[in-house]
Design a protein around this motif. Structure first.
Motif, PDB file in Angstrom:
ATOM      1  N   LEU A   1      54.863  39.880  43.093  1.00 56.22           N
ATOM      2  CA  LEU A   1      53.976  38.469  43.179  1.00 56.22           C
ATOM      3  C   LEU A   1      54.131  37.735  41.892  1.00 56.22           C
ATOM      4  O   LEU A   1      54.210  36.746  41.587  1.00 56.22           O
ATOM      5  N   LEU A   2      53.358  38.733  41.095  1.00 59.94           N
ATOM      6  CA  LEU A   2      53.351  38.312  39.488  1.00 59.94           C
ATOM      7  C   LEU A   2      54.678  38.089  38.818  1.00 59.94           C
ATOM      8  O   LEU A   2      54.819  36.982  38.291  1.00 59.94           O
TER       9      LEU A   2
ATOM     10  N   GLU B   1      47.123  36.916  32.355  1.00 58.02           N
ATOM     11  CA  GLU B   1      46.974  35.308  32.836  1.00 58.02           C
ATOM     12  C   GLU B   1      46.441  35.467  34.147  1.00 58.02           C
ATOM     13  O   GLU B   1      45.355  34.582  34.455  1.00 58.02           O
ATOM     14  N   LEU B   2      46.640  36.450  35.003  1.00 56.08           N
ATOM     15  CA  LEU B   2      46.005  36.539  36.246  1.00 56.08           C
ATOM     16  C   LEU B   2      44.470  36.713  36.265  1.00 56.08           C
ATOM     17  O   LEU B   2      43.739  36.417  36.918  1.00 56.08           O
ATOM     18  N   SER B   3      44.272  37.518  35.301  1.00 56.39           N
ATOM     19  CA  SER B   3      42.580  38.016  34.824  1.00 56.39           C
ATOM     20  C   SER B   3      42.006  36.670  34.549  1.00 56.39           C
ATOM     21  O   SER B   3      40.863  36.397  35.002  1.00 56.39           O
TER      22      SER B   3
ATOM     23  N   ILE C   1      42.894  44.369  37.971  1.00 53.17           N
ATOM     24  CA  ILE C   1      44.269  44.049  38.377  1.00 53.17           C
ATOM     25  C   ILE C   1      45.244  45.117  38.277  1.00 53.17           C
ATOM     26  O   ILE C   1      46.076  45.265  38.816  1.00 53.17           O
ATOM     27  N   ASN C   2      45.137  45.862  36.849  1.00 58.37           N
ATOM     28  CA  ASN C   2      46.177  46.885  36.677  1.00 58.37           C
ATOM     29  C   ASN C   2      45.822  48.099  37.604  1.00 58.37           C
ATOM     30  O   ASN C   2      46.991  48.536  38.106  1.00 58.37           O
TER      31      ASN C   2
ATOM     32  N   ILE D   1      42.990  35.786  43.841  1.00 60.16           N
ATOM     33  CA  ILE D   1      44.419  36.172  43.587  1.00 60.16           C
ATOM     34  C   ILE D   1      45.179  34.998  44.256  1.00 60.16           C
ATOM     35  O   ILE D   1      46.026  34.543  43.616  1.00 60.16           O
ATOM     36  N   CYS D   2      45.083  34.987  45.606  1.00 60.35           N
ATOM     37  CA  CYS D   2      45.919  34.131  46.245  1.00 60.35           C
ATOM     38  C   CYS D   2      45.858  32.448  45.688  1.00 60.35           C
ATOM     39  O   CYS D   2      47.008  32.188  45.467  1.00 60.35           O
ATOM     40  N   ALA D   3      44.717  32.071  45.499  1.00 63.55           N
ATOM     41  CA  ALA D   3      44.721  30.994  44.686  1.00 63.55           C
ATOM     42  C   ALA D   3      45.327  30.696  43.520  1.00 63.55           C
ATOM     43  O   ALA D   3      46.167  29.704  43.297  1.00 63.55           O
TER      44      ALA D   3
END
Length: 77
Positions: A13-14, A23-25, A35-36, A56-58
């Motif tokens: 998904l990333l 960036e997700l973090s 996350i990892n 995460i979904c947002a």
């Protein structure tokens, strides 16, 4: 018969979103290590908690937290 979580789809998904783990973090406030760990399947106690899944979904613009995992009809060993 039920559904059981399989592999976490977060890296896929990333990649699809063109977003890095870092960036997700930043967008979620979740640690890079967390996350990892999800991506590398270090957290084997089932699925992530709903509050984290919603963050995460947002960030990834995903409507359904169930999309974060592959789902199986058989319970894993």
């Amino acid at each position: 018969m039920g559904l059981y979580p399989g592999d976490c789809r977060l890296q896929y998904l990333l990649d699809r979103a063109g977003m890095s783990q870092a960036e997700l973090s930043r967008r979620t406030g979740l640690s890079p290590q967390y996350i990892n760990g999800l991506i590398n399947e270090r957290w084997k106690r089932g699925v992530m908690k709903l509050d984290k899944a919603r963050l995460i979904c947002a960030a990834l613009k995903i409507e359904n937290p169930f999309d974060l995992y592959e789902w199986r009809s058989e319970k894993p060993d």
